[in-house]
Design an enzyme around this catalytic site. Structure first.
Site, short mmCIF file in Angstrom:
data_model
loop_
_atom_site.label_atom_id
_atom_site.label_comp_id
_atom_site.label_asym_id
_atom_site.label_seq_id
_atom_site.Cartn_x
_atom_site.Cartn_y
_atom_site.Cartn_z
NE ARG A 44 6.99 4.97 9.47
CZ ARG A 44 5.88 4.84 9.06
NH1 ARG A 44 5.68 3.90 8.36
NH2 ARG A 44 5.10 5.82 8.82
CB ALA A 68 1.65 0.54 6.63
CG HIS A 105 11.26 -1.71 4.50
ND1 HIS A 105 9.81 -1.66 4.53
CD2 HIS A 105 11.49 -3.04 5.20
CE1 HIS A 105 9.43 -2.66 5.07
NE2 HIS A 105 10.31 -3.54 5.50
CG ASN A 154 8.33 -1.73 0.44
OD1 ASN A 154 7.84 -1.86 1.52
ND2 ASN A 154 9.07 -0.68 0.06
NE ARG A 182 3.85 6.91 1.62
CZ ARG A 182 3.90 5.69 1.89
NH1 ARG A 182 4.53 4.77 0.92
NH2 ARG A 182 3.89 5.51 3.16
CG ASP A 241 -0.34 -17.13 8.77
OD1 ASP A 241 0.82 -17.42 9.45
OD2 ASP A 241 -1.35 -17.22 9.35
NE ARG A 287 9.88 6.57 8.23
CZ ARG A 287 9.04 6.35 7.42
NH1 ARG A 287 9.14 5.38 6.72
NH2 ARG A 287 8.15 7.15 7.33
CD GLU A 294 9.96 -7.08 5.49
OE1 GLU A 294 9.23 -7.98 5.88
OE2 GLU A 294 10.18 -6.17 6.48
CE1 TYR A 305 8.94 5.36 2.65
CE2 TYR A 305 7.11 7.26 2.73
CZ TYR A 305 8.13 6.04 3.34
OH TYR A 305 7.24 5.40 4.29
N PRO A 334 0.88 -1.09 0.02
CG PRO A 334 0.06 -1.44 2.10
CD PRO A 334 0.39 -2.04 1.11
CG ASN A 335 -0.37 4.31 1.21
OD1 ASN A 335 -1.30 4.91 0.55
ND2 ASN A 335 -0.35 3.99 2.29
C1 DQA Z 1 8.16 1.45 3.80
C2 DQA Z 1 8.36 1.67 5.36
C3 DQA Z 1 7.02 1.50 5.96
O1 DQA Z 1 6.81 1.68 7.48
C4 DQA Z 1 5.89 2.45 5.43
O2 DQA Z 1 4.47 2.41 5.91
C5 DQA Z 1 5.84 2.36 3.89
C6 DQA Z 1 7.17 2.27 3.02
C7 DQA Z 1 9.62 1.74 2.94
O3 DQA Z 1 9.63 1.42 1.93
O4 DQA Z 1 10.45 2.42 3.59
O5 DQA Z 1 4.76 2.41 3.41
O6 DQA Z 1 7.96 0.21 3.44
#
Ligand code: DQA
Length: 147
Positions: free
Chosen positions: A111, A77, A100, A74, A18, A87, A107, A98, A23, A10-11
Site C-alpha cells: 500500500r 486498491a 485515502h 480515492n 468493512r 493514464d 500499513r 488523491e 475505516y 472498489p470496496n
Molecule cells: C484506501 C487504501 C487502499 O490501500 C485500500 O485498498 C482501500 C482504501 C483508503 O482509503 O484508505 O480500499 O484507499
C-alpha cells in the site's frame, strides 16, 4: 461555481461495515452528507460516483473533460497497481487530488506505493473522512489560484 467529482473506487461502497478498525463505522451516506455540508461553505457543486470496476472509473475520469473542474479520487486498491487509471488521469487536463481514509504508509508494504498519485497534484492520506474535505479544499484552492 466549480463542479467537482468525488470518485470512489472498489470496496469503498462497504465502508461502515468493512474492516471498521481501519475505516471506521461511518457509511458512504455519512461521507456524502459531510461533503455536501462542506461544499456549501466552499460554494462549489459536488457529484459522487463509486464503482468496483476499473473501466467504469476510467470512463468517468474521461467524462470529466467536459463536465468537471477537478476530481477528488480515492482509487482504493487500484491506487497501488492501475497504470490504466494513471493514464486516464494523465489524459485529462483537469486537476486531480488523491485521498485515502487510512494512512497507507503505515500499513502493508504494497500500500505504500501509489502509481496513481504521480498523475495527481497531490495526495492526502490518513485523516479518515476528513481526507476528502482536505482534498476538496486543496483542489478548490488550486483551481482558484490561491497560493
Ligand atoms: C484506501 C487504501 C487502499 O490501500 C485500500 O485498498 C482501500 C482504501 C483508503 O482509503 O484508505 O480500499 O484507499
Amino acid at each position: 461555481m466549480e463542479n467537482i467529482l468525488i470518485l470512489n473506487g472498489p470496496n469503498l461502497n462497504l465502508i461502515g461495515q468493512r474492516e471498521t478498525d481501519i475505516y471506521g463505522k461511518k457509511t458512504m451516506q455519512d461521507l456524502h452528507k459531510l461533503i455536501i455540508e462542506e461544499s456549501k461553505k466552499m460554494n462549489i457543486r459536488v457529484e459522487f460516483f463509486q464503482s468496483n470496476h476499473e473501466g467504469e472509473i476510467i470512463d468517468k475520469i474521461q467524462s470529466s473533460i467536459n463536465t468537471y473542474d477537478g476530481i477528488v479520487i480515492n482509487p482504493g486498491a487500484y491506487t497501488h497497481y492501475s497504470y490504466a487509471i494513471y493514464d486516464a488521469i494523465q489524459s485529462i487536463d483537469k486537476p486531480v487530488v488523491e485521498v485515502h481514509i487510512s494512512n497507507v504508509h503505515k500499513r502493508e508494504e504494497f500500500r505504500q506505493k501509489s502509481v496513481t498519485a504521480k498523475a495527481c497534484i497531490g495526495q492526502i492520506t490518513g485523516f479518515g473522512f476528513y481526507s476528502y474535505i482536505l482534498g476538496l479544499y486543496s483542489i478548490v484552492n488550486y483551481i482558484r489560484g490561491v497560493k
